[in-house]
Design an enzyme around this catalytic site. Structure first.
Site, PDB file in Angstrom:
ATOM      1  N   HIS A  16       4.937  10.894  -0.518  1.00  0.00           N
ATOM      2  CA  HIS A  16       5.690  10.908  -1.826  1.00  0.00           C
ATOM      3  C   HIS A  16       6.959  11.648  -2.064  1.00  0.00           C
ATOM      4  O   HIS A  16       7.828  10.936  -2.400  1.00  0.00           O
ATOM      5  CB  HIS A  16       4.629  11.628  -2.913  1.00  0.00           C
ATOM      6  CG  HIS A  16       3.271  10.806  -3.126  1.00  0.00           C
ATOM      7  ND1 HIS A  16       2.155  11.470  -3.097  1.00  0.00           N
ATOM      8  CD2 HIS A  16       2.971   9.534  -3.423  1.00  0.00           C
ATOM      9  CE1 HIS A  16       0.886  10.761  -3.360  1.00  0.00           C
ATOM     10  NE2 HIS A  16       1.622   9.603  -3.565  1.00  0.00           N
TER      11      HIS A  16
ATOM     12  N   LYS B 295     -10.234   7.415 -14.430  1.00  0.00           N
ATOM     13  CA  LYS B 295     -10.156   7.878 -13.109  1.00  0.00           C
ATOM     14  C   LYS B 295     -10.692   9.450 -13.120  1.00  0.00           C
ATOM     15  O   LYS B 295     -10.361  10.021 -14.044  1.00  0.00           O
ATOM     16  CB  LYS B 295      -8.808   7.932 -12.477  1.00  0.00           C
ATOM     17  CG  LYS B 295      -8.600   6.633 -11.789  1.00  0.00           C
ATOM     18  CD  LYS B 295      -7.138   6.821 -11.048  1.00  0.00           C
ATOM     19  CE  LYS B 295      -6.841   5.363 -10.263  1.00  0.00           C
ATOM     20  NZ  LYS B 295      -5.669   5.699  -9.556  1.00  0.00           N
TER      21      LYS B 295
ATOM     22  N   ARG C  96       3.492   1.880   2.119  1.00  0.00           N
ATOM     23  CA  ARG C  96       3.210   2.175   3.341  1.00  0.00           C
ATOM     24  C   ARG C  96       2.694   0.939   4.367  1.00  0.00           C
ATOM     25  O   ARG C  96       2.953   0.930   5.394  1.00  0.00           O
ATOM     26  CB  ARG C  96       2.106   3.012   3.342  1.00  0.00           C
ATOM     27  CG  ARG C  96       2.396   4.312   2.635  1.00  0.00           C
ATOM     28  CD  ARG C  96       0.932   4.829   2.079  1.00  0.00           C
ATOM     29  NE  ARG C  96       0.261   4.318   1.321  1.00  0.00           N
ATOM     30  CZ  ARG C  96      -0.899   4.452   0.857  1.00  0.00           C
ATOM     31  NH1 ARG C  96      -1.626   5.647   0.997  1.00  0.00           N
ATOM     32  NH2 ARG C  96      -1.588   3.772   0.027  1.00  0.00           N
TER      33      ARG C  96
ATOM     34  N   SER D  18      -3.078  10.223  -0.659  1.00  0.00           N
ATOM     35  CA  SER D  18      -3.857  11.333  -1.390  1.00  0.00           C
ATOM     36  C   SER D  18      -5.349  11.223  -1.168  1.00  0.00           C
ATOM     37  O   SER D  18      -5.923  12.491  -0.993  1.00  0.00           O
ATOM     38  CB  SER D  18      -3.580  11.240  -2.874  1.00  0.00           C
ATOM     39  OG  SER D  18      -2.362  11.455  -3.088  1.00  0.00           O
TER      40      SER D  18
END
Length: 159
Positions: free
Chosen positions: A16, A40, A89, A127
């Protein structure tokens, strides 16, 4: 030009930070928006995630850290910004982010999404992986800054 870089940042990683810092060199202002999705379960609160990012980027004058719990499009309207930056990514990221970019553009045709490839050395970092490795007491020092590592390890111990 002002751009928005959204994410959950639970926790913020070197990947990030790579994207944010590179954006800060190319754009007049970068607004890092910590998104909060009520469905979440996060390891860190919204405020904690914002504060961790601020700590990591305190030396950058053109980076602002904010938050949103609603539609990203609404946030962009409120801030009068129409450019998003999304880090990629792998090909799997592109599929998801491309779909999101099309949806955001469907909701507002003035919104543009710029995709920026993460540096090779961070292309595998997420993460979720950071939290999983920390859960089993693995070394996450090459995935997150030291201060973030300490936050993660202390929180994992309590969970």
């Amino acid at each position: 030009m002002v751009v928005v870089y959204p994410g959950s940042f639970d926790p913020v990683t070197y990947g990030h930070l790579d994207i944010i810092k590179r954006c800060s060199r190319k754009f007049e202002k970068v607004i890092v928006v910590v998104m909060n999705n009520s469905s979440k379960k996060y390891l860190f609160s919204l405020e904690e995630r914002q504060n961790m990012i601020r700590e990591c980027l305190k030396d950058y004058d053109n980076i602002e850290v904010d938050h949103s719990s609603g539609l990203l499009v609404d946030y962009l309207h409120d801030r009068n910004v129409n450019v998003l930056v999304k880090g990629l990514r792998a090909l799997s990221d592109f599929e998801f982010e491309f779909q999101m970019a099309l949806m955001n553009n469907c909701l507002d045709s003035d919104i543009e999404t710029f995709f920026l490839m993460t540096s090779n050395r961070y292309s595998f970092v997420s993460s979720s992986m950071v939290k999983e490795i920390a859960k089993y007491e693995g070394d996450i020092s090459n995935l997150v800054p030291d201060n973030i590592r300490d936050y993660v390890m202390n929180r994992i111990e309590k969970v």
